[in-house]
Design a protein around this motif. Structure first.
Motif, PDB file in Angstrom:
ATOM      1  N   GLY A 143       0.790  -1.224   0.000  1.00  0.00           N
ATOM      2  CA  GLY A 143       0.000   0.000   0.000  1.00  0.00           C
ATOM      3  C   GLY A 143       0.819   1.269   0.000  1.00  0.00           C
ATOM      4  O   GLY A 143       0.279   2.360  -0.176  1.00  0.00           O
ATOM      5  N   SER A 144       2.142   1.161   0.184  1.00  0.00           N
ATOM      6  CA  SER A 144       2.985   2.355   0.184  1.00  0.00           C
ATOM      7  C   SER A 144       3.104   2.923  -1.225  1.00  0.00           C
ATOM      8  O   SER A 144       3.231   2.190  -2.202  1.00  0.00           O
ATOM      9  N   ILE A 145       3.080   4.252  -1.323  1.00  0.00           N
ATOM     10  CA  ILE A 145       3.203   4.908  -2.632  1.00  0.00           C
ATOM     11  C   ILE A 145       4.242   6.019  -2.543  1.00  0.00           C
ATOM     12  O   ILE A 145       3.985   7.163  -2.895  1.00  0.00           O
ATOM     13  N   ALA A 146       5.430   5.673  -2.061  1.00  0.00           N
ATOM     14  CA  ALA A 146       6.525   6.637  -2.010  1.00  0.00           C
ATOM     15  C   ALA A 146       6.855   7.109  -3.426  1.00  0.00           C
ATOM     16  O   ALA A 146       6.762   6.355  -4.393  1.00  0.00           O
ATOM     17  N   MET A 147       7.262   8.384  -3.552  1.00  0.00           N
ATOM     18  CA  MET A 147       7.557   8.947  -4.861  1.00  0.00           C
ATOM     19  C   MET A 147       8.801   8.309  -5.464  1.00  0.00           C
ATOM     20  O   MET A 147       9.845   8.227  -4.825  1.00  0.00           O
ATOM     21  N   ASP A 148       8.675   7.836  -6.711  1.00  0.00           N
ATOM     22  CA  ASP A 148       9.807   7.324  -7.473  1.00  0.00           C
ATOM     23  C   ASP A 148       9.399   7.270  -8.939  1.00  0.00           C
ATOM     24  O   ASP A 148       8.365   7.825  -9.325  1.00  0.00           O
ATOM     25  N   GLU A 149      10.199   6.616  -9.771  1.00  0.00           N
ATOM     26  CA  GLU A 149       9.919   6.604 -11.209  1.00  0.00           C
ATOM     27  C   GLU A 149       8.785   5.660 -11.587  1.00  0.00           C
ATOM     28  O   GLU A 149       8.363   5.639 -12.753  1.00  0.00           O
TER      29      GLU A 149
END
Length: 259
Positions: free
Chosen positions: A126-132
């Motif tokens: 469920g994590s949506i850390a910013m990345d590409e």
């Protein structure tokens, strides 16, 4: 860097604390002819495109979290006739965050853990850390809806609601307030847990500053309130010592975040 601190107790619920740190430099959808002409999919695609455009291949930063537990009611002294409010309980956690393109994330614990508290993991379900791969992750977990623009902290904002898709493990409903000019997430509201007996809601505020020509998150504050107990849990997080595009060994990302 090694920081030694005394372990402190904090009876905080285990809420996902992965903050969605969207980064930006300029407006993206200024030519939209109507308030709802931008779709949710376009918004998350745009957040990712701006992040990629900042050319961040590696990033590390120090993070200090201060957790404050407050009782909303009162208690009585030994005589039973003089009510007074409980003093807030404060604990501190220091970590270091690492990112490596396209989508590797890790934390290193630099202080003693807070007993009974888990600060969240950028790799948890469920994590949506910013990345590409941010956009792909968000769209795989949520149905996206754009509401009428609102003003927050004096800024015109897109309002994006994220509803978890059936079977989306670890995801919970959220609403993001996205600065229309700078495309920064300024606020989010989430329903972390809801049952027939109680609910847990969180409201977060995100603050940014320019670091080496990039808008990066500088501070965050969020408050979690369970409906079934007279307590609130305030989290303040401060971000510093940014290192961008410096070498990071892959071994960093194979270590467990919190044992």
């Amino acid at each position: 860097m090694k920081t030694t601190r005394t372990t402190r107790k904090a009876s905080a619920p285990a809420t996902a604390s992965a903050v969605a740190a969207a980064l930006a430099l300029a407006a993206l959808f200024t030519a939209a002819p109507a308030a709802h002409a931008v779709t949710g999919e376009q918004l998350v695609d745009g957040l990712q495109e701006i992040f990629i455009g900042q050319n961040i291949k590696t990033l590390s930063r120090s993070e200090k979290m201060i957790v404050t537990t407050r009782q909303d009611g009162v208690e009585y002294d030994e005589d039973g006739d003089k009510p007074f409010a409980r003093k807030p309980h404060v604990a501190e956690l220091i970590t270091k965050y690492y990112y490596k393109a396209p989508d590797k994330h890790a934390y290193e614990l630099l202080s003693e853990p807070i007993e009974g508290f888990h600060p969240g993991d950028p790799n948890q379900p469920g994590s949506i850390a910013m990345d590409e791969n941010f956009s792909e992750k968000v769209k795989s977990l949520f149905d996206l809806y754009v509401s009428k623009d609102q003003t927050y902290r004096g800024r015109k904002c897109h309002v994006l609601t994220l509803n978890p898709k059936p079977g989306a493990k670890g995801a919970f409903p959220m609403t993001w307030f996205i600065d229309k000019k700078k495309m920064l997430i300024l606020k989010y509201v989430s329903l972390v847990r809801e049952t027939r007996k109680y609910s847990v809601s969180t409201t977060a505020e995100l603050y940014y500053k320019k670091v080496k020509g990039r808008w990066l998150i500088h501070a965050a504050r969020w408050v979690t309130r369970p409906s079934n107990i007279p307590y609130s849990f305030e989290y303040r997080k401060y971000f510093s010592d940014y290192r961008i595009n410096e070498p990071i060994e892959d071994s960093v990302f194979r270590k467990p975040v919190f044992k």
